[in-house]
Scaffold this motif. Structure first.
Motif, PDB file in Angstrom:
ATOM      1  N   THR A 138      39.807  43.865  40.636  1.00 37.16           N
ATOM      2  CA  THR A 138      39.214  42.746  41.379  1.00 37.16           C
ATOM      3  C   THR A 138      39.755  41.410  40.885  1.00 37.16           C
ATOM      4  N   ARG A 142      41.993  37.720  42.162  1.00 37.06           N
ATOM      5  CA  ARG A 142      41.436  36.372  41.999  1.00 37.06           C
ATOM      6  C   ARG A 142      42.252  35.520  41.034  1.00 37.06           C
ATOM      7  N   GLU A 196      35.894  33.276  37.381  1.00 38.12           N
ATOM      8  CA  GLU A 196      36.328  34.120  38.504  1.00 38.12           C
ATOM      9  C   GLU A 196      35.822  35.546  38.355  1.00 38.12           C
TER      10      GLU A 196
END
Length: 676
Positions: A138, A142, A196
């Motif tokens: 993930t 980002r 983030e």
């Protein structure tokens, strides 16, 4: 009395360095010395026991983590701290112990007021490993990369270049580009807040051990919410969070888990990761969970109500999960597919669907990790992903019937109802009737690419978790499973149906491979045979085996499944020559696949209750079957102490020759194990 209280407050020890007293004052919490002395004074005044006094305390005590040096105890056998130890350890209350797991050190009450089960250390270790890989994927999207202590840098290998034989400069170019890209990314380390990073919710946190381990061991986190509806549990979470120095990441919350998730349904308020590990069934929380997890987010669910999901109470399973469970040999994998069906069904209501990443059945519970995504077009495929199960009550042969049908027509998909049933009125092999179970999830229950990443990370850094060997063994077995073959048969059940000797797993697997079919083991059952061969082929192989190891046909009833199966000549002539590929790599490497229980009472623990403690009745019930296989009766004369079940029903025909007691006055014993 008032003078004595003032004297005690004046004589308390000075605060530990690090400003912890100031932080406690700002939060409106009592000071650590104030806590301990008030409790000591209350003990002298009333004479109550230490564990009874815990219910009086409403706020958490604080103490410097650097100054605390408690005596550590094993999680499997926590012992109560003495009054002298409590006085020497700032923040540790009387009757509490220190439980260490992973990098977390937890203050835990000896009484059963807050739930904790050391058996689930494997569950928590596996969750940390899965969450780390999910954060890696993930955060790379980002613009950040995670850094795990003790983990070696991964080498990028181009498989296509290796196959073509070009391993020179051309193969190093993609690796150099990958390294330059990673150098430009921001790093996210363990214990640091990452803007983030992932927002994590543990809906039922109890002592907060799992959330604290996330903060201490998983990089790339923005926040962790440890929620529990118990005031005692939340007070313990707050104290343990400060004790482990993760207050900047972990926030304690005392609310109903469903309400926390329902209020986070907004697109910008959803959690990236939701972990549900309840005592018993997670069904009351699933509807809120599939709405509160973000797009592509991770949902982790544990089910410990295996009696319901494994077929003992099919009607209860339907009321909770919308699926009827069947008592069968493949019940543990079926339980995994039932919870996946329930999650997907509830997500479909909100135009969402699930993608399983990893599903495991271990010890006394099941655990699934799924991604939740949104898409109206994808939701239409959900009907074709579910299936009903027809299970023969005689020979155990099973058939799956899909709920829906989807066909690709150019750029569009056409959906229709499925046709069936796939079986006749009675079983074609033994003539018995069928049970109907499900619907269950009929698609793959693992994402093999994701499992390989988790396995590589754990095997490359074995010192990270206490159960790394078991994680490596189970994940290795999962990578060997046939992902497109739902459910499995068991070798011992096939043999017991025919009343013949059991062939070795190598021989049976070799016979299937010689016949041109695929075969694998299953992590859910030691004797499982997962294959794409139809049931008729399995029985042909067993018929050929029975010819080499004949049974006494005259003792078989003409209506029994064994008689009907053996009365048919095999169509396939099985070859039992051992093949090299019949032995899987996980077995060759002697990995820890099916470990034995390391100690007595290994399994579910008693539910936490106010005041703590466990009832005597529950304690006796837990110990009832401990060691039953180690204390087997070898002398047949001892069987006379057990009543004959058939005699009580009036159907025993052995008379005086019966090995069991025919005394009608004798009450039934809980040790009834066989019939006369």
């Amino acid at each position: 009395m008032r003078l004595l209280l003032v004297a005690l407050r004046v004589s308390r020890a000075p605060p530990a360095p690090g400003g912890k007293r100031r932080g406690a004052a700002l939060l409106g919490l009592p000071q650590p010395g104030h806590f301990a002395l008030r409790r000591q004074f209350r003990t002298m005044d009333t004479g109550d026991k230490a564990q009874d006094l815990q219910s009086v305390v409403t706020g958490p005590g604080t103490g410097s983590a650097a100054a605390v040096a408690p005596v550590e105890v094993s999680p499997s056998a926590p012992a109560a701290a003495t009054s002298q130890d409590t006085a020497a350890v700032p923040g540790l209350l009387p009757g509490e112990t220190v439980v260490k797991e992973g990098k977390a050190s937890i203050w835990f009450p000896s009484a059963n007021e807050v739930f904790y089960n050391p058996v689930q250390e494997f569950n928590r270790d596996l969750t940390c490993a899965v969450l780390t890989e999910f954060a890696r994927e993930t955060l790379s999207l980002r613009g950040a990369r995670v850094v795990v202590p003790g983990e070696k840098e991964r080498v990028v290998v181009c498989l296509s270049d290796e196959k073509n034989g070009t391993k020179g400069e051309e193969a190093s170019v993609p690796q150099e580009e990958e390294e330059r890209k990673e150098a430009c990314l921001r790093t996210a380390s363990v214990g640091e807040r990452c803007e983030e990073g992932l927002r994590v919710l543990e809906g039922l946190a109890a002592s907060g051990l799992r959330s604290i381990r996330f903060a201490l061991e998983v990089p790339g986190l923005k926040s962790v919410t440890a929620n529990d509806c118990s005031a005692k549990a939340v007070a313990l979470i707050a104290r343990n969070t400060q004790h482990n120095g993760v207050s900047h990441l972990v926030q304690a919350s005392q609310r109903d888990a469903s309400m926390v998730m329902y209020e986070a349904r907004g697109r910008n308020e959803r959690y990236d990761v939701i972990d549900l590990d309840p005592y018993g069934s997670p069904s009351p929380f699933l509807d809120a969970a599939v709405q509160a997890v973000s797009e592509g987010g991770l949902l982790c669910v544990t089910c410990t109500d295996m009696a319901v999901m494994a077929g003992n109470n099919g009607e209860t399973c339907y009321s909770k999960y919308g699926s009827v469970s069947i008592k069968s040999k493949y019940c543990h994998e079926m339980a995994l597919r039932i919870i996946l069906h329930s999650l997907d069904e509830r997500a479909n209501v909100y135009q969402r669907y699930v993608e399983p990443l990893l599903s495991v059945s271990v010890d006394f519970y099941i655990r699934v990790f799924v991604r939740v995504r949104t898409g109206q077009a994808k939701v239409k495929n959900s009907a074709s992903k579910q299936a009903l199960v027809y299970n023969c009550v005689g020979c155990g042969a099973f058939h799956l019937q899909r709920m829906g049908k989807s066909m690709c027509q150019g750029k569009h998909m056409k959906y229709s109802a499925a046709t069936g049933p796939p079986v006749g009125v009675s079983c074609e092999h033994c003539g018995q009737r069928h049970q109907l179970g499900g619907p269950i999830w009929a698609e793959p229950i693992h994402n093999m690419e994701f499992v390989q990443k988790v396995l590589a990370a754990v095997s490359g850094n074995p010192s990270r978790f206490g159960t790394s060997k078991r994680i490596e063994g189970i994940l290795s077995m999962i990578t060997e499973e046939l992902e497109d073959v739902p459910l499995y048969s068991t070798l011992d059940h096939l043999s017991s149906t025919l009343h013949c000797n059991t062939p070795s797993m190598l021989l049976f697997r070799s016979a299937l491979l010689h016949a041109g079919y695929r075969v694998s083991l299953s992590h859910a059952c030691k004797n499982a045979v997962k294959t794409d061969a139809p049931a008729g082929v399995l029985w042909d192989i067993m018929r050929c085996w029975e010819k080499n190891n004949p049974v006494k046909r005259e003792k078989l009833s003409e209506t029994s499944p064994s008689y009907r199966i053996l009365s048919t000549e095999p169509v396939l002539q099985a070859c039992f020559d051992i093949r090299a590929d019949a032995n899987p790599q996980s077995r060759k490497r002697h990995l820890t696949r099916f470990q034995e229980n390391p100690q007595a009472n290994w399994g579910p623990k008693a539910r936490a209750k106010a005041g703590g403690g466990i009832s005597t009745e529950l304690e006796e019930r837990r110990k009832q079957f401990q060691g039953k296989r180690k204390c087997q009766i070898s002398d047949s004369s001892q069987l006379k102490s057990f009543p004959c079940k058939k005699f009580r029903k009036g159907t025993c025909t052995y008379g005086e020759k019966c090995c069991y007691s025919h005394t009608p006055e004798k009450s039934p014993s809980p040790g009834d194990a066989a019939e006369g």
